[in-house]
Enzyme design. Structure first.
Site, short mmCIF file in Angstrom:
data_model
loop_
_atom_site.label_atom_id
_atom_site.label_comp_id
_atom_site.label_asym_id
_atom_site.label_seq_id
_atom_site.Cartn_x
_atom_site.Cartn_y
_atom_site.Cartn_z
NE ARG B 272 -3.57 2.56 0.93
CZ ARG B 272 -4.53 3.07 0.10
NH1 ARG B 272 -4.90 2.41 -1.12
NH2 ARG B 272 -5.42 3.89 0.62
CD GLN B 283 10.56 7.61 12.48
OE1 GLN B 283 10.07 8.22 13.44
NE2 GLN B 283 11.74 7.73 12.26
CB ILE B 341 -1.58 -1.93 9.46
CG1 ILE B 341 -0.61 -1.36 10.47
CG2 ILE B 341 -0.67 -1.94 8.02
CD1 ILE B 341 0.32 -2.28 10.90
N GLY B 343 -6.50 -0.01 7.21
CA GLY B 343 -7.39 1.05 6.93
C GLY B 343 -8.90 0.57 6.81
CD GLU B 367 -12.15 -22.88 27.93
OE1 GLU B 367 -11.39 -23.51 28.74
OE2 GLU B 367 -12.64 -23.68 26.87
N GLY B 368 -12.25 -18.73 31.46
CA GLY B 368 -11.53 -17.68 32.56
C GLY B 368 -11.32 -16.37 31.64
CG HIS B 370 -7.82 -9.79 30.07
ND1 HIS B 370 -6.79 -10.30 29.32
CD2 HIS B 370 -7.44 -8.64 30.24
CE1 HIS B 370 -5.75 -9.65 29.51
NE2 HIS B 370 -6.15 -8.52 29.93
CG PHE B 387 -11.20 -14.47 42.48
CD1 PHE B 387 -9.64 -14.54 42.06
CD2 PHE B 387 -11.47 -15.71 42.76
CE1 PHE B 387 -8.73 -15.90 42.43
CE2 PHE B 387 -10.91 -17.08 42.89
CZ PHE B 387 -9.42 -17.04 42.72
#
Lengths: 245, 388
Positions: B272, B283, B341, B343, B367-368, B370, B387
């Protein structure tokens, strides 16, 4: 019925080819090795024939150093019953065929890929048939077992030819021999661990050819992309830069 | 460009056999998953025919011994299989994770010899599809509060309750169901499709894992034969051990999704052009790409090390939590950065990124979650559970 499939160990087809020693040797550092694609199709067909019944054993053979054993192990995972490695460097087609002739005589059907994707030799299968005094057919795109013969489909210019031929036979196979290479299943990979892979010492033989040098094709020049709306620019470039118009 | 980045040459740590395994599953995914997966996800349809194919290739219960239809592979091989499947799609990997770690694993680990012989070979081949019922409508991160229960009726157990967010449930032939018994102890049962009072309605309108099928499990006075109870699981440890195995697989799997996004973004950034040069020259784009490959490399090393620990039976649940949490987060971030990246192109089905991103939005909480996994690490280092 015993089938021998000849296996070439070749660089992965996406490998970037480089040479060392002033272009006299292939630089194999970092190269991934695979079963030659035509040999892989040949092996797939052998496995299909065995599954259909009438084949007692499939052996795979390779002429090469110890590093080629990973490729043979994969061939065992695909479905070969045993493997033979002739422990020497495969330099030249005549030398390779002479080595294979030592282990190939007891087989009813030998399958060789029509070419190897590395050196593009197209020679080992025919030479081997001659050395063994076996029948040989080239450009084979289909093979069926019949009572005492092989029913072979060959690719000929503009069509195909079906022939019947007796054994023992070296069939030099091309695309079409099997639809797609067989993917080894996890169980096959585990079973391959226990299958015999034997090593044989090479017999004396000669290299009929001597390598002088390799030459890479000239690098591809950069591709120019022209916007749709500037189609006229193509004409200008073909005329002024490429000078073909 | 290599199909799979291997910046720290982890390949050297793999055996030839593991490399053949990787090539096999990779080739299968290229042939059978990639060509159909975008349409399946767009159409919100589970490509059920892949179940039989995964059985044939050996993607189900690869670490289960050959005697029961598995391949007897090691844990790194299992991880490699999950990575390659998830390069195709998290939904396909989820189907395999459930079948392997949440159905075959508990039968193999907690089941009787009869149960193992009856179910495992048919689950390995894909003849049977399984699912796993732990989560309930009101009990997700707190499975110990489950309401589903069994009552001992002498000849059978009477099962009542419901489960939710169950991968594979509408198409499953058997369900591993966790329920409390008369003594409030969590037990596992094998519930078969067709048992009276057992239904599995599909959860529709998902924006994530659209090529995977999800549903509920509803038990209305289901009479479950006594021989269907898993004899060797008592308490929450049973299901949690299954989840450890599945989470371990996820920590490998998501690397596949991340790599697919990274490869797509890297290629696109080199092709692109803006302001007269490839956007990879800028950069800020390089920063994204360089950080992606760094994070992928870290995740690969973490997964590999966890695999060696697991092979020695030394991986702790906390280590697995850390790897699952870190690697899923890594993959989701990479999907988001890759999308930027590309777009606008990144949101279309011409590229896999948005599909992976939406899938990973589930993977980061199933599965649990985050958050819970972070608190498991917190508990491990402080000794204090935050928790509960």
């Amino acid at each position: 019925m015993k089938i021998l499939v000849l296996i070439s160990n070749v660089p992965d087809t996406t490998t970037k080819i480089r040479f060392t020693g002033d272009n006299t040797a292939f630089d194999d550092s970092g190269v991934q090795w695979i079963i030659n694609p035509w040999d892989e199709l040949a092996l797939t067909r052998a496995v299909e024939l065995k599954e259909a019944g009438g084949v007692d054993k499939i052996t795979v053979a390779n002429v090469g150093e110890k590093s080629t054993e990973a490729t043979l192990r994969k061939a065992l995972a695909v479905g070969a019953d045993d493997a033979i490695r002739i422990d020497t460097t495969a330099n030249d087609a005549f030398y390779v065929a002479a080595q294979l002739a030592e282990v190939a005589k007891d087989y009813d059907l030998i399958l060789a890929g029509i070419e190897a994707s590395d050196y593009n030799g197209n020679a080992v299968g025919g030479m081997l048939a001659e050395m063994l005094d076996f029948n040989s057919v080239s450009a084979v795109s289909g093979i069926e077992l019949e009572e005492s013969n092989f029913k072979i489909t060959r690719e000929v210019d503009g069509g195909s030819q079906v022939i019947s031929i007796g054994g023992p036979l070296v069939a030099i196979v091309q695309k079409g021999i099997a639809k797609e290479p067989r993917i080894p299943a996890m169980r096959g990979i585990m079973m391959a661990r226990k299958k015999p892979l034997s090593t044989k010492e090479p017999v004396e033989g000669v290299n009929k050819t001597q390598m002088i040098s390799f030459e890479l094709p000239p690098p591809k020049t950069a591709c120019k992309l022209i916007d749709e709306e500037n189609a006229n620019e193509v004409i200008t470039l073909l005329h002024e830069e490429a000078k073909v118009l | 460009m290599k199909l799979f980045p291997d910046y720290f040459i982890i390949d050297d740590l793999l055996s030839n056999e593991q490399k053949i395994i990787r090539e096999s599953i990779r080739e299968w995914v290229n042939r059978s998953v990639i060509p159909i997966i975008d349409k399946a996800a767009q159409d919100h349809v589970f490509p059920k025919h892949l179940i039989r194919e995964m059985g044939e290739i050996g993607a189900f219960g690869p670490y289960i011994p050959e005697k029961y239809g598995g391949a007897g592979l090691d844990q790194i091989s299992y991880g490699i299989i999950m990575t390659e499947l998830e390069r195709g799609d998290s939904g396909i990997r989820s189907a395999a994770s459930v079948q392997s770690s949440l159905v075959m694993y508990p039968i193999y680990t907690f089941g009787s010899e009869d149960q193992k012989m009856k179910y495992l070979p048919r689950l390995a081949s894909g003849e049977l599809i399984g699912c796993f019922g732990l989560t309930e409508p009101n009990h997700g991160s707190d499975p110990g509060g489950m309401l589903t229960h069994i009552e001992d009726k002498g000849d059978y157990f009477l099962l009542n309750g419901s489960k939710m967010w169950i991968t594979n449930s509408p198409v499953a032939d058997i369900a591993i169901v966790w329920a409390k018994d008369d003594n409030n102890v969590v037990r596992g049962l094998i519930v078969e499709k067709g048992m009276k009072g057992f239904t599995a309605p599909e959860t529709l309108k998902k924006w994530s894992l659209r090529a995977s099928i999800t549903g509920e499990l509803v038990f209305d006075n289901v009479e479950v034969p006594k021989e269907n109870i898993l004899p060797n699981a008592q308490g929450l440890k049973g299901p949690l051990k299954c989840l450890n195995s599945a989470r371990y697989g996820i920590s490998w799997g998501v690397i596949g999704a991340a790599v697919d996004c990274y490869n797509t973004a890297l290629k696109y950034s080199l092709e692109r052009k803006q302001f007269g040069k490839p956007i990879a020259s800028f950069q800020l784009q390089q920063k994204k790409l360089a950080e992606m490959i760094t994070e992928i490399t870290k995740a690969q090393l973490m997964a590999w090390r966890l695999g060696t620990l697991k092979n020695d039976d030394k991986a702790t649940p906390s280590q697995i939590s850390m790897a699952k949490r870190n690697n899923v987060d890594m993959a989701l971030n990479i999907a988001r950065q890759s999308r930027q990246i590309l777009g606008a192109m990144g949101i279309t089905g011409d590229f896999p990124i948005m599909r992976h991103m939406m899938n990973l939005e589930s993977v980061i909480t199933y599965e649990g979650t985050h958050d819970i996994h972070l608190l498991i690490t917190g508990l491990d280092i402080t000794g204090i559970a935050a928790f509960e």
